[in-house]
Design an enzyme around this catalytic site. Sequence first.
Site, PDB file in Angstrom:
ATOM      1  N   HIS A 113     -77.807  13.952  29.706  1.00 35.86           N
ATOM      2  CA  HIS A 113     -76.362  13.494  30.639  1.00 35.86           C
ATOM      3  C   HIS A 113     -75.355  13.342  29.949  1.00 35.86           C
ATOM      4  O   HIS A 113     -74.022  13.686  30.270  1.00 35.86           O
ATOM      5  CB  HIS A 113     -76.691  12.234  31.355  1.00 35.86           C
ATOM      6  CG  HIS A 113     -77.946  11.934  32.487  1.00 35.86           C
ATOM      7  ND1 HIS A 113     -77.999  13.097  33.502  1.00 35.86           N
ATOM      8  CD2 HIS A 113     -79.003  11.382  32.398  1.00 35.86           C
ATOM      9  CE1 HIS A 113     -79.279  12.662  34.036  1.00 35.86           C
ATOM     10  NE2 HIS A 113     -79.778  12.022  33.279  1.00 35.86           N
ATOM     11  N   HIS A 139     -70.761   6.638  24.377  1.00 30.33           N
ATOM     12  CA  HIS A 139     -71.032   7.830  24.981  1.00 30.33           C
ATOM     13  C   HIS A 139     -69.669   8.669  25.262  1.00 30.33           C
ATOM     14  O   HIS A 139     -68.774   7.865  25.490  1.00 30.33           O
ATOM     15  CB  HIS A 139     -72.374   7.785  25.733  1.00 30.33           C
ATOM     16  CG  HIS A 139     -71.708   7.159  27.054  1.00 30.33           C
ATOM     17  ND1 HIS A 139     -72.308   5.899  27.008  1.00 30.33           N
ATOM     18  CD2 HIS A 139     -71.228   7.430  28.055  1.00 30.33           C
ATOM     19  CE1 HIS A 139     -71.475   5.336  28.328  1.00 30.33           C
ATOM     20  NE2 HIS A 139     -71.269   6.482  29.208  1.00 30.33           N
ATOM     21  N   HIS A 141     -68.026  11.573  28.244  1.00 34.30           N
ATOM     22  CA  HIS A 141     -67.851  12.456  29.392  1.00 34.30           C
ATOM     23  C   HIS A 141     -66.859  13.513  29.082  1.00 34.30           C
ATOM     24  O   HIS A 141     -65.813  13.348  28.710  1.00 34.30           O
ATOM     25  CB  HIS A 141     -67.478  11.502  30.840  1.00 34.30           C
ATOM     26  CG  HIS A 141     -68.369  10.246  30.860  1.00 34.30           C
ATOM     27  ND1 HIS A 141     -69.531  10.486  31.727  1.00 34.30           N
ATOM     28  CD2 HIS A 141     -68.610   9.131  30.207  1.00 34.30           C
ATOM     29  CE1 HIS A 141     -70.369   9.513  31.655  1.00 34.30           C
ATOM     30  NE2 HIS A 141     -69.648   8.267  30.858  1.00 34.30           N
ATOM     31  N   GLU A 151     -63.553  10.425  33.169  1.00 31.07           N
ATOM     32  CA  GLU A 151     -64.229   9.851  34.523  1.00 31.07           C
ATOM     33  C   GLU A 151     -63.163   9.133  35.110  1.00 31.07           C
ATOM     34  O   GLU A 151     -62.587   9.584  36.468  1.00 31.07           O
ATOM     35  CB  GLU A 151     -65.345   8.921  34.324  1.00 31.07           C
ATOM     36  CG  GLU A 151     -66.466   9.675  33.802  1.00 31.07           C
ATOM     37  CD  GLU A 151     -67.732   9.135  34.193  1.00 31.07           C
ATOM     38  OE1 GLU A 151     -67.933   8.014  33.510  1.00 31.07           O
ATOM     39  OE2 GLU A 151     -68.598   9.608  34.854  1.00 31.07           O
ATOM     40  N   HIS A 164     -66.775   6.005  26.337  1.00 36.97           N
ATOM     41  CA  HIS A 164     -67.368   4.449  26.827  1.00 36.97           C
ATOM     42  C   HIS A 164     -68.054   4.057  25.696  1.00 36.97           C
ATOM     43  O   HIS A 164     -69.103   4.441  25.479  1.00 36.97           O
ATOM     44  CB  HIS A 164     -68.098   4.660  28.144  1.00 36.97           C
ATOM     45  CG  HIS A 164     -67.601   5.120  29.321  1.00 36.97           C
ATOM     46  ND1 HIS A 164     -68.156   5.825  30.082  1.00 36.97           N
ATOM     47  CD2 HIS A 164     -66.072   5.097  29.653  1.00 36.97           C
ATOM     48  CE1 HIS A 164     -67.234   6.220  31.343  1.00 36.97           C
ATOM     49  NE2 HIS A 164     -65.721   5.746  30.772  1.00 36.97           N
ATOM     50  N   THR A 245     -71.423   4.282  35.828  1.00 35.02           N
ATOM     51  CA  THR A 245     -70.870   5.506  36.533  1.00 35.02           C
ATOM     52  C   THR A 245     -72.114   6.585  36.704  1.00 35.02           C
ATOM     53  O   THR A 245     -71.834   7.594  36.872  1.00 35.02           O
ATOM     54  CB  THR A 245     -69.652   6.304  35.656  1.00 35.02           C
ATOM     55  OG1 THR A 245     -69.910   6.577  34.440  1.00 35.02           O
ATOM     56  CG2 THR A 245     -68.344   5.073  35.560  1.00 35.02           C
ATOM     57  N   THR A 246     -73.209   6.208  36.091  1.00 33.04           N
ATOM     58  CA  THR A 246     -74.344   7.167  36.436  1.00 33.04           C
ATOM     59  C   THR A 246     -75.425   5.976  36.982  1.00 33.04           C
ATOM     60  O   THR A 246     -75.366   4.911  37.029  1.00 33.04           O
ATOM     61  CB  THR A 246     -74.995   7.357  34.957  1.00 33.04           C
ATOM     62  OG1 THR A 246     -75.395   6.076  34.142  1.00 33.04           O
ATOM     63  CG2 THR A 246     -74.144   8.087  34.136  1.00 33.04           C
TER      64      THR A 246
HETATM   65 ZN   LIG Z   1     -70.058   6.416  30.741  1.00 32.02          ZN
END
Ligand SMILES: [Zn+2]
Length: 390
Positions: A113, A139, A141, A151, A164, A245-246
């Site tokens: 992911h 991590h 995005h 995001e 993040h 957000t996951t």
């Molecule tokens: Zn994140």
Amino acid sequence: MLKQKHTNPNIMQRPRQMQRLLFLLLAQLLKVVFCDTNEGPEHERRHGGPTLGHWTYTDQDWKKDFQQCEGKSQSPINIETSKTMFNKNLPKIILEGYSLPETTSLNLTNNGHTVKLTLPDSMSISSGFSQKYLAAQLHFHWGSVSSSGSEHTVDGTRYAAEMHVVHYAAKYGSLSTAALEADGLAVLAVLFQVGPNDNKNYNHIFDKLQDVSEEGVIVQIPGFDVNTLLPRQLYRFFRYNGSLTTPPCFQTVTWTVFNDTIQLSKAQLHKLETNLKTGHHTLDSNFRFVQPLNGRKVFASFSATLASRRMVTKEDTAESGGDDKSGSELREPNAYSTHSGDTLAIIFGILFGCTVLVFVIYVLRQRKRRSLNTESGQKVIYKPTTTMEA
Ligand SMILES: [Zn+2]
Ligand SMILES: *[C@@H]1O[C@H](CO)[C@@H](O)[C@H](O)[C@H]1NC(C)=O
Ligand SMILES: *[C@@H]1O[C@H](CO)[C@@H](O)[C@H](O)[C@H]1NC(C)=O
């Protein structure tokens, strides 16, 4: 809704159910929060199709398997700067232990992911919240070679990518426990823009992206100064209550989105956008769509109007020599009205004082005159005063 928890007091009376629920919960947490996906492509092949709990960015209808994903305080959001509320009481963010010695060994993982770097709990946010938060991981995005992939969006603008840095409340002892508590998590979000030069600070991570190209692979990288990944102006940020957000989308995150962006070169972003795989596909556009605000407030630690910022900065620099920059930023929007307010208050104070004084003198004179007129004897001692006054 932020108080919503995954466990329920009734469940405590049924140990077996509780155990099963806890197990499921822990499995989800391990999988998603720790980003250790058990359900890779092999798992799918064995079972002949997507399994429960598997989720993708291409189909973001996550609520079927993860009920909390349809909650009312979801993340990310679009931050409308004109609707943010300036809050001068938001404490300044101070990070501790972010400068890691080279002897530290950090795990870099592609979990299908995102690409995730685990962080030691010696790193913390020592100030910025009403409690201490310890670092767990960071991590990214991102979008694709042809599109942006942050995001959070700001005034409708989607930035190139987003990082993040995930922290959990120290009092809960672990990320998985804290993730279930309303005040459990604090995530620092950094937005990236395309710049002309390579950002060398990110090479600690980006130089290793090729090594974690395959989903599930872990490599180790030596410690470095994680401060250098963050903007210099930590005191300018947006703050709101939201969610992971996951999946499982727990609504337990206090978000800090920094207003200052970090620049990465096109080549660096390209690495992020093309080097990683999820199953047999390129892992790209791993951002969740923005979620409705549902009446939530978004605070800003700084004044959103550039004009007033400029004025006040000038004034405050003249006053304080500009050494207390963050302080002046936090006072920004009210600085002018406060100053003119002070002046007004002083004028009214003096006027009021004068009026009271005149009134008191008048009353005293009247009383003395009256006492002189009505009584004789004792009261005569006032006479000298009266004459002095006159
Ligand atoms: Zn994140
Ligand atoms: C987040 O929620 C907590 C608890 O309800 C509240 O005290 C706090 O003011 C909220 N913060 C923001 C930024 O809305
Ligand atoms: C930073 O704040 C200014 C002023 O509100 C706003 O115009 C700008 O879009 C913000 N940028 C980010 C990345 O937050």
